[in-house]
Design a protein around this motif. Structure first.
Motif, short mmCIF file in Angstrom:
data_model
loop_
_atom_site.label_atom_id
_atom_site.label_comp_id
_atom_site.label_asym_id
_atom_site.label_seq_id
_atom_site.Cartn_x
_atom_site.Cartn_y
_atom_site.Cartn_z
N GLU A 157 6.58 -7.09 11.37
CA GLU A 157 5.29 -6.55 10.97
C GLU A 157 4.88 -7.15 9.63
O GLU A 157 5.69 -7.29 8.72
CB GLU A 157 5.34 -5.02 10.84
CG GLU A 157 5.58 -4.28 12.16
CD GLU A 157 5.52 -2.78 11.98
OE1 GLU A 157 5.17 -2.33 10.86
OE2 GLU A 157 5.84 -2.05 12.94
N GLU A 158 3.59 -7.46 9.53
CA GLU A 158 3.07 -8.00 8.27
C GLU A 158 3.23 -6.98 7.15
O GLU A 158 3.08 -5.78 7.35
CB GLU A 158 1.59 -8.34 8.44
CG GLU A 158 0.96 -8.95 7.19
CD GLU A 158 -0.47 -9.39 7.42
OE1 GLU A 158 -1.10 -9.90 6.47
OE2 GLU A 158 -0.95 -9.24 8.56
N GLY A 159 3.56 -7.50 5.95
CA GLY A 159 3.71 -6.59 4.83
C GLY A 159 4.24 -7.27 3.59
O GLY A 159 4.45 -8.49 3.56
N ASP A 160 4.43 -6.46 2.54
CA ASP A 160 5.02 -6.92 1.29
C ASP A 160 6.50 -6.56 1.29
O ASP A 160 6.86 -5.41 1.57
CB ASP A 160 4.31 -6.26 0.10
CG ASP A 160 2.86 -6.69 0.00
OD1 ASP A 160 2.58 -7.88 0.25
OD2 ASP A 160 2.01 -5.84 -0.33
N PHE A 161 7.34 -7.53 0.92
CA PHE A 161 8.78 -7.35 1.00
C PHE A 161 9.42 -7.68 -0.35
O PHE A 161 9.12 -8.73 -0.93
CB PHE A 161 9.38 -8.25 2.08
CG PHE A 161 8.83 -8.00 3.45
CD1 PHE A 161 9.41 -7.06 4.29
CD2 PHE A 161 7.72 -8.69 3.91
CE1 PHE A 161 8.90 -6.81 5.55
CE2 PHE A 161 7.19 -8.46 5.16
CZ PHE A 161 7.78 -7.51 5.99
N PRO A 162 10.28 -6.79 -0.85
CA PRO A 162 10.98 -7.10 -2.10
C PRO A 162 11.97 -8.24 -1.91
O PRO A 162 12.52 -8.43 -0.82
CB PRO A 162 11.69 -5.79 -2.44
CG PRO A 162 11.85 -5.09 -1.13
CD PRO A 162 10.66 -5.48 -0.30
#
Length: 595
Positions: A157-162
């Motif tokens: 899923e598209e997103g922001d990842f640390p």
């Protein structure tokens, strides 16, 4: 690092899954392209080329990792991103996020290393990447500036990842960057300093935004050599994060001259003495880039013999790296030089992003190149990196003798006609984006530049078949003279601090450093006095050419003296000291230091 046993277990557990996902990718490709061949797309034909071509003289290997191809998720939806496929994953290791990218498990054909062999000799001996043993597993070691590795991973899923990185370097100033398809994800990650090679620290590196599907991530080394990389984790991380390195306070005194040796450690050596002058500091990306001229006059001889420009880099103003010569006067084909003099006079380098958002570095050089005969003209070079290579975008000087003919007059009305009046350019980009250049010797001029940093505002020209300027016309260019600063000799330098603009310069002879202040980068300038008195400089000489800059919250001034053995007016040495402001914005006098 992972153990060999763990890696084998992961491979067996993930093999069936990868085969299944590869089949989905294949089915989606058939739906997209059909059986007869590739479908037409809107991307350039060059997008399928490899990201870094290999050659017989390089140990690099490449794939089409940086192509603008579409990626496919497990649902079969096509995503117009720079992606990859499951088969790119090395060793069939699971790469579902969250995922740990072991440094040594880079994609099979996706790396650049500056050596032809695996100097670590511990793993994957068929590549040129230097992999060494680290504990019970492996790490990539001895990574140097410009090297890169690429890794394929799967994003559901598209997103922001640390992002968490485990790495280490003996010394400071090493950096890593993460990118995808030449677009930055993390522009600069500071590699932690460790006491010994083989030690690592785990630090948070920020977040990245990723699209769904199989994606390829590039990890690149910054401008400084030698670091070790253990792994990169993308996604939530529940392990131990090491504390940050303690902040190093800004130095208040220096081992002047700061540049002594043409060696890896130019301050402490060992190595051969090198004579440098006209230092110009450029802060960028948590490092200070100190450009200097290079005095090559023989001991006991007179006259300036200067042929190249040198670069010295530091992340703490104490420890310096020698980047060698980054440009020569002969890089500008119209320049003149011989064994007597190269006339690679005092320069300044400025960083600015271009209209496309790419980092560019502009070096402004006063060199002998007037078409009418001997005379100092100003040229410009452009580079993608602070250390060059710099190329001449104009094919001719920016400032000719004819451009300043009759512009400046002294208080008695005498016109400046000497052939070295176009020395010492300083270029300043203001907060509103406008660009100004000041320059001169025994006459002070300024002009506004175009936004591209390489043309005078209003300059007209045509381009020849090689993209070089011809038919230059300056009737719409306005070159101004400044007469309000007393005893102007040379070495104008323009900077801003708070709401004040400062125009500092070398005054009289022997030279002191003086300055004026204004609320505008074009003046009028109110003279404020001396920053550095000629008689206060240990081993002082006739010239003092300076620059003023801020770095990591502190202000500094560079200048030069004759502090090395056999030094003198034509064998000079660059120095640094702290610079301090009074509450009203005026500058306190410098007290030179040494250790």
């Amino acid at each position: 690092m992972t153990t060999n046993k763990t890696r084998q277990q992961e491979s067996r557990l993930s093999l069936l899954r990868l085969i299944s996902q590869s089949a989905v990718v294949l089915m989606a490709s058939v739906l997209l392209f059909g059986c007869g061949g590739a479908a037409e797309t809107g991307t350039s034909s060059s997008s399928s080329a490899s990201s870094s071509s290999s050659s017989s003289s390089s140990s690099s290997s490449s794939s089409s990792s940086s192509s603008s191809s579409s990626s496919t998720s497990s649902s079969g939806v096509i995503h117009p991103t720079c992606g990859s496929v499951a088969t790119e994953v090395f060793g069939a290791t699971s790469r579902d996020l969250p995922a740990t990218l072991e440094a040594e498990d880079f994609d099979a054909e996706s790396y650049f290393d500056d050596t032809a062999e695996n100097q670590g000799g511990a793993y994957r001996l068929d590549t040129g990447v230097d992999i060494k043993a680290a504990g019970e597993g492996y790490a990539v070691g001895w990574m140097v500036a410009g090297e890169w590795l690429e890794y394929t991973l799967y994003v559901s899923e598209e997103g922001d990842f640390p992002v968490t990185i485990r790495s280490g370097a003996v010394g400071t100033g090493r950096t890593l960057a993460l990118s995808q398809c030449d677009e930055p994800l993390i522009e600069s990650f500071k590699v932690p300093a460790v006491n010994e090679w083989g030690q690592f620290k785990t630090w948070s590196a920020g977040t990245v935004h990723l699209s769904p599907g199989w994606q390829k991530i590039r990890v690149s080394v910054g401008d400084s050599d030698f670091l070790d990389l253990d792994w990169i984790h993308i996604g939530p991380y529940d392990g131990v994060i090491d504390p940050p390195d303690p902040e190093i306070p800004a130095p208040t005194s220096f081992a002047n001259p700061i540049i002594k040796y043409d060696a890896a450690d130019p301050t402490h050596g060992p190595g051969e003495l090198i004579f440098t002058a006209d230092g110009a500091g450029m802060p960028w990306n948590d490092k200070l880039y100190l450009y200097t001229t290079h005095d090559e006059q023989y001991e006991g001889s007179n006259g300036y013999r200067m042929y190249d420009y040198r670069l010295w880099v530091s992340s703490d103003m104490v420890n310096w790296e020698n980047k060698g010569a980054v440009a020569r006067y002969s890089d500008w084909k119209w320049a003149r030089g011989n064994d007597m003099a190269g006339d690679a006079n005092a320069m300044q380098t400025v960083h600015r992003k271009n209209a496309q958002g790419q980092d560019k570095f502009y070096i402004y050089v006063p060199i002998n190149g007037d078409p009418t005969g001997w005379g100092i003209t100003i040229g410009v070079g452009v580079a993608d990196r602070p250390e060059g290579p710099f190329t001449d975008p104009r094919g001719m000087p920016m400032i000719l003798l004819s451009d300043t003919e009759g512009v400046w007059r002294d208080s008695a009305g005498v016109v400046a006609e000497h052939g070295w009046r176009n020395l010492d350019p300083t270029v300043f980009v203001d907060d509103d984006g406008r660009v100004y250049m000041y320059w001169g010797n025994n006459a002070l001029y300024w002009v506004e530049l175009e936004q591209n940093m390489i043309h005078l505002k209003g300059e007209q020209f045509t381009l020849d078949s090689n993209g070089k300027m011809t038919n230059r016309n300056t009737r719409n260019v306005q070159i101004h003279a400044v007469n309000s600063l007393p005893d102007f000799e040379e070495a104008a330098y323009l900077h801003k601090h708070g709401d004040w603009y400062y125009l500092s310069y070398s005054k009289g002879f022997p030279e002191s450093t003086a300055y004026g202040m204004s609320r505008s980068p074009t003046g009028p300038w109110e003279y404020k006095g001396h920053i550095l008195d000629a008689q206060a400089i240990p081993d002082g000489i006739g010239t003092v050419h300076h620059s003023i800059f801020e770095f990591k919250g502190a202000s500094y001034i560079s200048y030069h003296n004759a502090g090395l053995p056999t030094g003198g007016d034509y064998r000079r040495s660059v120095c640094l000291d702290r610079l301090y402001y009074n509450s009203d914005g005026t500058i306190k006098k410098i007290i030179p230091t040494s250790k």
